[in-house]
Design an enzyme around this catalytic site. Structure first.
Site, PDB file in Angstrom:
ATOM      1  NE  ARG A 195      55.529 -38.644  59.279  1.00 20.82           N
ATOM      2  CZ  ARG A 195      54.676 -39.236  60.112  1.00 20.82           C
ATOM      3  NH1 ARG A 195      54.977 -40.389  60.681  1.00 20.82           N
ATOM      4  NH2 ARG A 195      53.486 -38.700  60.342  1.00 20.82           N
ATOM      5  CG  ASP A 196      51.753 -41.514  58.140  1.00 21.08           C
ATOM      6  OD1 ASP A 196      52.246 -42.130  59.093  1.00 21.08           O
ATOM      7  OD2 ASP A 196      50.548 -41.604  57.832  1.00 21.08           O
ATOM      8  CG  HIS A 243      46.322 -38.866  59.086  1.00 20.81           C
ATOM      9  ND1 HIS A 243      47.475 -38.256  58.651  1.00 20.81           N
ATOM     10  CD2 HIS A 243      46.592 -40.185  59.116  1.00 20.81           C
ATOM     11  CE1 HIS A 243      48.414 -39.179  58.435  1.00 20.81           C
ATOM     12  NE2 HIS A 243      47.892 -40.356  58.717  1.00 20.81           N
ATOM     13  CG  ASN A 279      48.373 -42.229  55.122  1.00 17.56           C
ATOM     14  OD1 ASN A 279      47.970 -41.739  56.153  1.00 17.56           O
ATOM     15  ND2 ASN A 279      49.604 -42.700  54.997  1.00 17.56           N
ATOM     16  CG  HIS A 293      45.565 -45.051  57.703  1.00 15.71           C
ATOM     17  ND1 HIS A 293      46.762 -45.704  57.523  1.00 15.71           N
ATOM     18  CD2 HIS A 293      45.880 -43.844  58.218  1.00 15.71           C
ATOM     19  CE1 HIS A 293      47.754 -44.928  57.927  1.00 15.71           C
ATOM     20  NE2 HIS A 293      47.243 -43.794  58.358  1.00 15.71           N
ATOM     21  CB  CYS A 329      49.374 -49.104  61.399  1.00 19.53           C
ATOM     22  SG  CYS A 329      49.666 -49.066  63.175  1.00 19.53           S
TER      23      CYS A 329
END
Length: 302
Positions: free
Chosen positions: A13-14, A205, A247, A207, A238
């Protein structure tokens, strides 16, 4: 440090939602199956968002249905509003995630509303989820820095985290969206937020834009945080932060943890194989240092 760490795999997803190349429903299902097969039991599988806003997540209902036979796995999906919640429930989601930002400028750029407005949008989602017995995870982005405002004060993060916790989120994931954090700042942030949300209910979380993610995770683990979000191959980025990379890579996290005698239950060769397949689909090699090293080793052995 010898106790277990829970890894939340966010690549499908992300990770994929920021890739320019859309991946088909069938390929996303195969990717998730491979990740589960490698030993990852919490895998974020999709997002019930506007197809215009994030075309990469089209077909998330089919993806969720395609992997929902894994009854022993947690398969969270992102839900931005009531419409998304209803779609998630029609697809059988048992675990959802909502998101807010710690920076007003980022909130407006990302979802076109203020932080307060974003929370108002998902208040009814949390109320309905509670009534339906659906668990909700909360994400907070830009916790260590914003592409528009620069440094973000820990108190701004605490304020949002407390609201999410009070509304009923069982876990709050703290996102260094643009990867600018350093270990001391990560440590200070976790200490500050843990004043209002128990450390056991916080996740990191991070990056890896500036190469600090593993060091930041280690600092957070020293503070007692035991949940790590990561993406196979370091997928992600992003769109509102030029130069921001993905990530922290799941392979790199697993290698660090196993090297610290913290069992992850992850089969590294299977994880790298899953990463290699998806990397081929998006047309670029994995960002993961460990995947790159193991791939080079395999090529040399042939």
């Amino acid at each position: 440090m010898s106790d277990r760490v829970h890894i939340v795999e966010v690549g499908p997803r992300d990770g994929l939602q920021n890739e320019k190349t859309p991946i088909s429903v069938a390929d996303r299902i195969a990717f998730i199956e491979a990740l589960i097969g490698a030993g990852l039991h919490t895998v974020e599988v999709g997002a019930f968002v506007s197809p215009k806003a994030i075309p990469q997540m089209v077909g998330s209902a089919e993806v969720l249905r395609g992997v929902s036979h894994h009854a022993n796995c947690e398969l969270p999906v992102l839900v931005p509003n009531e419409k998304g919640y209803e779609a998630s429930q029609a697809a059988g989601a048992k675990l959802i995630a909502v998101f807010a930002a710690a920076s007003e400028s980022f909130s407006r750029a990302n979802i076109n509303c203020s932080i307060a407005e974003s929370i108002d949008r998902f208040k009814p989602v949390l109320a309905r989820a509670k009534a339906d017995g659906v668990r909700v995870r909360g994400y907070i982005s830009t916790v260590l820095g914003c592409p528009y405002e620069g440094e973000v004060k820990p108190q701004a993060v605490v304020d949002v985290a407390k609201v999410l916790w009070d509304l009923g989120c069982y876990e709050i994931s703290l996102g260094d969206t643009i990867g600018v954090g350093t270990p001391l700042k990560a440590r200070q942030l976790l200490r500050a937020v843990a004043g209002d949300v128990p450390m056991a209910n916080l996740a990191m979380h991070f990056h890896d834009t500036y190469g600090q993610a593993l060091a930041n995770l280690y600092a957070g683990m020293e503070e007692g945080c035991r949940v790590i979000d990561s993406a196979a191959g370091g997928l992600g980025g992003c769109p509102y932060a030029p130069g921001a990379t993905g990530n922290v890579a799941t392979e790199d996290v697993v290698y660090m943890l196993e090297g610290m005698s913290i069992a992850t239950g992850v089969d590294m060769p299977k994880l790298v194989a899953a990463t290699n397949v998806v990397s081929g689909l998006i047309g670029r090699p994995p960002v993961s240092r460990v995947a790159a090293a193991l791939n080079a080793k395999m090529r040399a052995a042939k």
